[in-house]
Design an enzyme around this catalytic site. Structure first.
Site, short mmCIF file in Angstrom:
data_model
loop_
_atom_site.label_atom_id
_atom_site.label_comp_id
_atom_site.label_asym_id
_atom_site.label_seq_id
_atom_site.Cartn_x
_atom_site.Cartn_y
_atom_site.Cartn_z
CD GLU A 50 -3.08 -1.23 2.03
OE1 GLU A 50 -3.10 -0.17 3.06
OE2 GLU A 50 -3.92 -2.12 2.06
CD GLU A 88 -3.35 -6.19 3.06
OE1 GLU A 88 -4.10 -5.75 3.58
OE2 GLU A 88 -2.03 -6.08 3.44
#
Ligand code: AHR
Length: 561
Positions: free
Chosen positions: A231, A365
């Site tokens: 991220e 994820e």
């Protein structure tokens, strides 16, 4: 609301009992009393009344057609990957209890957890994060003397670094999974990451290899996947696509895998940071990375683009993980099905720059993210895991499988004690969750070949929320056996599925089904068998194989022709 709904079937049953006794009385009276005309009139009325009094009309039979003659892509076993971050009790207590613990362990790793994970054939584990990865410095977690640090992302708690590289690789060895390492791009350096990979993978007698040997592992380790940052548009350093690309190129070039066994075959796959949603900032991100990939030179490469997508409905996560009703069930499932359009949106951008689908979309994820359990540390992301989560897992895996030509990896968040976990532990106690059982029931789908399954899903509507009633995938395993996984989303109605195979009839089916009395049924340490799979079988009658699926259930079966 939940109470009102719980009463409805009860009132319905009472009503039907009353009607039946009335009908019986009417019928007896008619037979005793009357002329043929009266008798036939009464008999007709009786038939009508019996029909009206029959149990609530079941939803229509679903015709499901499987075309084995049209094999699709392989459902990569890496779609069933796990994610273990240094977060809450995911690693410490969940995996690692230390060699001196009274909890049975092997070199500090819980035996009960290892046994449970072995049974679901975990293909790979992503570690050490998550956001944690961009603050992780591997040297602090090797050797006899560990550096004690902090975990600023997740509650600022002490990070003892007692679970480090050696322990992670040992854990993988014990459960039979491959390594998916996330290297630190946010606060680390390319050199630090390059040295970690040299430490892990070289067979040459370098100083780092000798250090690895001194730490108990003379042979090089294998590293199957390398995540380059996490991220990076947010907790991983708030980078722009261009800035991240400059990092990606450097890390991709210099962070090498030296393991001789991974040079030609089994090469390490490099996963770049990808999108985290469907908004334009994410489509622009995917576009920028894939465009750069299309024009990449010999000096850097990538094999996968990661995507993160949680089922959360609103932020901060406020849906309860237990103690909810059918409205929340429908809301969460509606939201989770958005995974399909998200995958399609980003796949379409990838197709533009990579029509040969060389780069995998890796949803590393995903899962349900709910409010923390009352009384738990909110930074530890501890939640229960209900039948709803088992259904959510099946729906997502089905989406990934249907896009298996592009989606070749996925890691549910997270493996133990965090978010949508497989396993919950509390000191010496352990229980597996409904999600765990879905992963177990889907083991035959790992590396199986997808075959088209067509059906009219129908709908289930609750509180103005409409969902497809049925979902299904079919696949052929390596031994040629045909598998079918079907989810009945409707929490109240069973579903009848009539299965037809192209050119032949399925004669029987056998496998397992997972359901429970309530949508929020959970397994606890005291009642670990509330949501467990039961055997399921069916035989064809008059040449037709009809499967009767329980309400709110996931069923995985092998079909015999
Ligand atoms: O899984 C919890 C966190 O969610 C991860 O650390 C991060 O990557 C994501 O935002």
């Amino acid at each position: 609301m939940a109470q009102k709904l719980a009463f409805r079937p009860f009132r319905g049953i009472q009503y039907r009992i009353l009607r039946r006794s009335q009908i019986r009385r009417t019928f007896l009276f008619a037979v005793q009393a009357g002329s043929p005309l009266v008798r036939s009139l009464l008999a007709s009325l009786t038939l009508l009344a019996v029909a009206m009094a029959a149990p609530a009309v079941a939803a229509q039979k679903v015709a499901l057609f499987i075309d084995v003659s049209k094999p699709g892509p392989k459902i990569d076993r890496n779609l069933f990957g796990q994610f273990a971050e240094h977060l809450g009790h995911g690693v410490y207590e969940g995996i690692w209890v230390g060699p001196d613990s009274k909890i049975p362990n092997t070199r500090g790793i819980r035996n009960d957890v290892v046994a449970a994970l072995k049974a679901i054939k975990v293909p790979n584990v992503r570690w050490p994060g998550g956001c944690f990865a961009d603050e992780y410095h591997w040297r602090k977690g090797i050797g006899p003397q560990r550096t004690v640090t902090l975990n600023p992302n997740w509650g600022g708690v002490i990070e003892p670094n007692t679970f480090g590289t050696t322990e992670f690789m040992d854990f993988l060895d014990q459960i039979g999974a491959e390594a998916y390492l996330s290297v630190n791009v946010g606060s680390g350096t390319p050199q630090e990451a390059a040295e970690w990979l040299e430490y892990l993978t070289t067979a040459q007698p370098t100083t780092l290899a000798k250090e690895r040997a001194a730490n108990g592992h003379p042979d090089p380790y294998k590293v199957a996947f390398l995540g380059i940052g996490n991220e990076s548009w947010d907790c991983g350093g708030n980078m722009t696509p261009d800035y991240y690309l400059s990092q990606l190129k450097i890390y991709s070039r210099f962070v090498r895998n030296f393991n001789p066994a991974q040079q030609d075959k089994q090469q390490m796959l490099k996963i770049a940071v990808g999108p985290g949603g469907s908004e334009s900032r994410w489509t622009e991100w995917t576009d920028a990375i894939m465009k750069a990939y299309q024009n990449h030179t010999w000096s850097w490469d990538m094999n996968g683009l990661s995507m993160h997508s949680y089922t959360v409905v609103k932020w901060p996560p406020s849906f309860a993980s237990v103690g909810f009703g059918e409205t929340e069930y429908a809301q969460i499932l509606k939201s989770t099905l958005e995974m399909n359009s998200l995958v399609e949106k980003h796949s379409a951008i990838m197709d533009k720059y990579d029509p040969e689908k060389k780069v995998a979309l890796v949803v590393d994820e995903w899962g349900g993210w709910y409010a923390p359990l009352p009384g738990s540390n909110p930074a530890f992301l501890l939640q229960q895991n209900s039948l709803r989560d088992g259904i959510l897992a099946a729906l997502n895996v089905n989406i990934f499988a249907r896009h298996a030509d592009r989606v070749r990896g996925a890691n549910i968040a997270q493996m133990i004690n965090v978010l949508q976990a497989m396993i919950l532990t509390d000191k010496e106690k352990m229980t597996v969750t409904p999600t765990y059982y879905v992963f177990k029931m889907y083991v035959p789908f790992q590396d199986a070949i997808l075959v088209p399954a067509t059906f009219d899903a129908g709908t289930f509507t609750h509180d103005g929320i409409t969902l497809p009633r049925i979902d299904a995938i079919a696949a052929k395993d390596k031994a040629g056996k045909l598998w079918l996984a079907i989810t009945n989303v409707d929490p109240n109605q069973s579903a009848e599925i009539e299965v037809t195979l192209a050119g032949m009839n399925a004669k029987s089916a056998a496998g397992e089904t997972l359901s429970a009395s309530k949508v929020d049924s959970v397994n606890t340490f005291d009642a670990p068998n509330t949501v467990v799979p039961k055997p399921f079988s069916a035989k064809a009658q008059d040449g037709k194989l009809t499967l009767k699926l329980e309400p709110k259930s996931v069923t995985a079966i092998a079909l015999e022709q």
